[in-house]
Design an enzyme around this catalytic site. Structure first.
Site, PDB file in Angstrom:
ATOM      1  N   GLU A  35      34.039 103.974  69.718  1.00 26.82           N
ATOM      2  CA  GLU A  35      32.889 104.849  70.022  1.00 26.82           C
ATOM      3  C   GLU A  35      33.335 106.117  70.741  1.00 26.82           C
ATOM      4  O   GLU A  35      34.163 106.067  71.658  1.00 26.82           O
ATOM      5  CB  GLU A  35      31.906 104.062  70.903  1.00 26.82           C
ATOM      6  CG  GLU A  35      30.473 104.335  70.584  1.00 26.82           C
ATOM      7  CD  GLU A  35      30.077 103.877  69.182  1.00 26.82           C
ATOM      8  OE1 GLU A  35      30.088 104.717  68.266  1.00 26.82           O
ATOM      9  OE2 GLU A  35      29.752 102.693  69.020  1.00 26.82           O
ATOM     10  N   ASP A  38      35.684 109.250  67.034  1.00 27.68           N
ATOM     11  CA  ASP A  38      35.857 109.784  65.670  1.00 27.68           C
ATOM     12  C   ASP A  38      36.023 111.302  65.707  1.00 27.68           C
ATOM     13  O   ASP A  38      36.821 111.871  64.978  1.00 27.68           O
ATOM     14  CB  ASP A  38      34.717 109.356  64.733  1.00 27.68           C
ATOM     15  CG  ASP A  38      33.334 109.836  65.158  1.00 27.68           C
ATOM     16  OD1 ASP A  38      33.150 110.219  66.343  1.00 27.68           O
ATOM     17  OD2 ASP A  38      32.411 109.818  64.317  1.00 27.68           O
ATOM     18  N   ALA A 125      18.075 105.214  66.406  1.00 25.48           N
ATOM     19  CA  ALA A 125      18.411 103.886  66.914  1.00 25.48           C
ATOM     20  C   ALA A 125      19.895 103.583  66.823  1.00 25.48           C
ATOM     21  O   ALA A 125      20.305 102.439  66.909  1.00 25.48           O
ATOM     22  CB  ALA A 125      17.621 102.837  66.148  1.00 25.48           C
ATOM     23  N   GLY A 126      20.723 104.598  66.630  1.00 25.43           N
ATOM     24  CA  GLY A 126      22.160 104.344  66.540  1.00 25.43           C
ATOM     25  C   GLY A 126      22.573 103.771  65.197  1.00 25.43           C
ATOM     26  O   GLY A 126      23.668 103.258  65.056  1.00 25.43           O
ATOM     27  N   LEU A 127      21.681 103.854  64.193  1.00 28.72           N
ATOM     28  CA  LEU A 127      22.000 103.302  62.869  1.00 28.72           C
ATOM     29  C   LEU A 127      22.295 104.400  61.848  1.00 28.72           C
ATOM     30  O   LEU A 127      22.356 104.132  60.657  1.00 28.72           O
ATOM     31  CB  LEU A 127      20.839 102.428  62.372  1.00 28.72           C
ATOM     32  CG  LEU A 127      20.585 101.171  63.193  1.00 28.72           C
ATOM     33  CD1 LEU A 127      19.329 100.462  62.731  1.00 28.72           C
ATOM     34  CD2 LEU A 127      21.768 100.230  63.117  1.00 28.72           C
ATOM     35  N   SER A 129      20.503 106.905  60.739  1.00 26.64           N
ATOM     36  CA  SER A 129      19.469 107.204  59.741  1.00 26.64           C
ATOM     37  C   SER A 129      19.528 108.675  59.321  1.00 26.64           C
ATOM     38  O   SER A 129      19.283 109.004  58.160  1.00 26.64           O
ATOM     39  CB  SER A 129      18.081 106.870  60.295  1.00 26.64           C
ATOM     40  OG  SER A 129      17.829 107.634  61.445  1.00 26.64           O
ATOM     41  N   ASP A 173      29.981 108.440  60.406  1.00 22.17           N
ATOM     42  CA  ASP A 173      28.725 108.019  59.790  1.00 22.17           C
ATOM     43  C   ASP A 173      28.733 108.288  58.297  1.00 22.17           C
ATOM     44  O   ASP A 173      28.380 107.426  57.493  1.00 22.17           O
ATOM     45  CB  ASP A 173      27.550 108.748  60.431  1.00 22.17           C
ATOM     46  CG  ASP A 173      27.469 108.445  61.913  1.00 22.17           C
ATOM     47  OD1 ASP A 173      28.233 107.588  62.367  1.00 22.17           O
ATOM     48  OD2 ASP A 173      26.657 109.071  62.596  1.00 22.17           O
ATOM     49  N   TYR A 225      25.909 114.514  74.218  1.00 25.39           N
ATOM     50  CA  TYR A 225      26.908 114.178  73.194  1.00 25.39           C
ATOM     51  C   TYR A 225      27.934 115.310  73.085  1.00 25.39           C
ATOM     52  O   TYR A 225      29.148 115.083  73.147  1.00 25.39           O
ATOM     53  CB  TYR A 225      26.200 113.963  71.853  1.00 25.39           C
ATOM     54  CG  TYR A 225      27.128 113.633  70.709  1.00 25.39           C
ATOM     55  CD1 TYR A 225      27.480 112.313  70.434  1.00 25.39           C
ATOM     56  CD2 TYR A 225      27.662 114.635  69.908  1.00 25.39           C
ATOM     57  CE1 TYR A 225      28.327 112.001  69.384  1.00 25.39           C
ATOM     58  CE2 TYR A 225      28.521 114.333  68.859  1.00 25.39           C
ATOM     59  CZ  TYR A 225      28.839 113.017  68.596  1.00 25.39           C
ATOM     60  OH  TYR A 225      29.681 112.717  67.560  1.00 25.39           O
TER      61      TYR A 225
END
Ligand code: NG1
Length: 385
Positions: A35, A38, A125-127, A129, A173, A225
């Protein structure tokens, strides 16, 4: 997972009947480990999941791009001009514009599309999307313009393209969403770009547990971030290395660094990269205990060194372990969003139950379909029918 509706129906309902229609699907992803590294060019280990975005497309003869999504997002339209500017911050149209701008910069603006988007991927949500939407829309625009792009070409334009919405992610991602293989985690390397499928042992299970606090990527979390990225790059420069890879090859210890956030940032990045290597080995050797421990160490480092956790995420991780998980950690950029929880198949029901009873109890907003998701490794957009 509940079934996704067919986006072709919504396409016809919104824009009427028309010519040839095709559907592109792009899954969400959950990062297992690696985490905030990247964007420093270091390898990461995500899986694509079964939840996805599906987009039905039809080519137009002009340059108009029209797209419709679920009620809360609504209909958007704009002209695909050679240099697109972002619209209002936080508007989903920005991801459509980002895709059009990314394709346009490399190949020139082309024919527009009518599109309808359906999704069972919860946003923010950290997925990933947003990356899934951008990938699906990019593939749709390319197809509408009869253009084939390789994985490498897509990776040239997509991470850069998402900067359009203010975040320059590291490419994890997009690579995971595009190139993952069913049943495998993806070891994604960036220098040079490569995706190595690592088979996930059959009795390993992952849950994505939402902290019920969202981290809106287009809002304040974006600054946080970008600040983490800048701090990590600044410390590298100060130490005189050209890359984190170079720093790690010298097994450098940052003695020269005074205690403080830069030192902590350096220590997070380098230790996390070692954990990724160890986690791949543990996965290959079916060593669930070691894999779980590495997830917990990653969380501690993200919490204490990079300071991207939250009390809710810490509590979620703790509750997961108390409920029988072998490991858990915040996943994605953090500051809200989700934790990934790792357990053996035989313990999955108990871990779920424990999280529901001890973490989600008393939260009327909790919806198991959105907030506690079984995440088994599925194929990426390039391998989906
Ligand atoms: P999330 O928060 O899941 O969008 C972001 C970045 C990743 C990576 C992680 C932190 C984007 C699109 N994605 O993921 O590239 O840097 O944070 O590891 O910015």
């Amino acid at each position: 997972m509940r079934g996704l509706p067919d986006p072709r129906q919504q396409l016809v309902q919104t824009f009427g009947n028309g010519g040839e229609t095709w559907v592109v699907s792009a899954p969400g992803r959950v990062n297992l480990i690696g985490e905030h590294i990247d964007y420093h060019g270091l390898p990461v280990l995500p899986i694509a999941i079964g939840r996805r975005i599906r987009v039905a497309f039809r080519a137009r003869t002009d340059r108009r791009i029209r797209a419709v999504s679920a009620e809360e997002y609504g209909l958007r339209e704009f002209e695909w001009t050679p240099r697109l500017a972002p619209t209002a911050a936080g508007d989903w149209e920005n991801y459509l514009r980002a895709a059009a701008e990314a394709v346009g910069r490399k190949w020139g603006a082309g024919a527009g599309v009518d599109a309808a988007v359906v999704s069972d991927l919860p946003p923010a949500a950290g997925l990933a999307s947003s990356s899934a939407l951008m990938v699906a829309f990019t593939l749709g625009l390319l197809r509408a313009n009869q253009r084939r792009a390789s994985f490498e070409e897509l990776m040239e334009i997509l991470p850069e393209g998402e900067q359009f919405v203010g975040t320059r992610g590291g490419g994890m991602d997009h690579a995971a969403v595009l190139a993952s293989r069913e049943g495998c985690a993806s070891l994604i390397e960036f220098e040079p770009l490569a995706v190595r499928p690592i088979p996930v042992p059959a009795d390993w299970r992952f849950l994505v547990a939402h902290s019920l606090q969202t981290a809106e990527k287009s809002g304040a979390a974006r600054e946080e971030y970008n600040a983490r990225r800048a701090a990590g790059t600044a410390v590298l420069k100060r130490l005189g290395f050209i890359s984190y890879r170079a720093a790690m090859e010298e097994a450098s210890c940052p003695e020269k660094l005074p205690p403080g956030p830069e030192r902590e940032s350096f220590l997070h990045v380098t230790s996390e990269a070692w954990r990724v290597r160890a986690a791949v080995q543990a996965m290959e050797q079916n060593d669930a205990g070691t894999f779980g421990r590495l997830l917990l160490e990653s969380h501690t480092s993200l919490r204490d060194r990079l300071r991207v956790s939250s009390p809710a995420l810490d509590q979620l991780v703790e509750t997961a372990v108390e409920s029988g998980a072998l490991g858990a950690r915040l996943t994605g950029a953090g500051l809200g969003g989700c934790a990934v929880v790792f357990c053996q198949k035989r313990d999955l029901a108990a871990v779920r139950r424990g999280l529901i009873d001890r973490y989600y109890a008393g939260h009327p907003d909790f919806d198991p379909d959105r907030h506690l998701i079984d995440a088994q490794p599925g194929p990426g957009a390039l391998h989906l029918a």
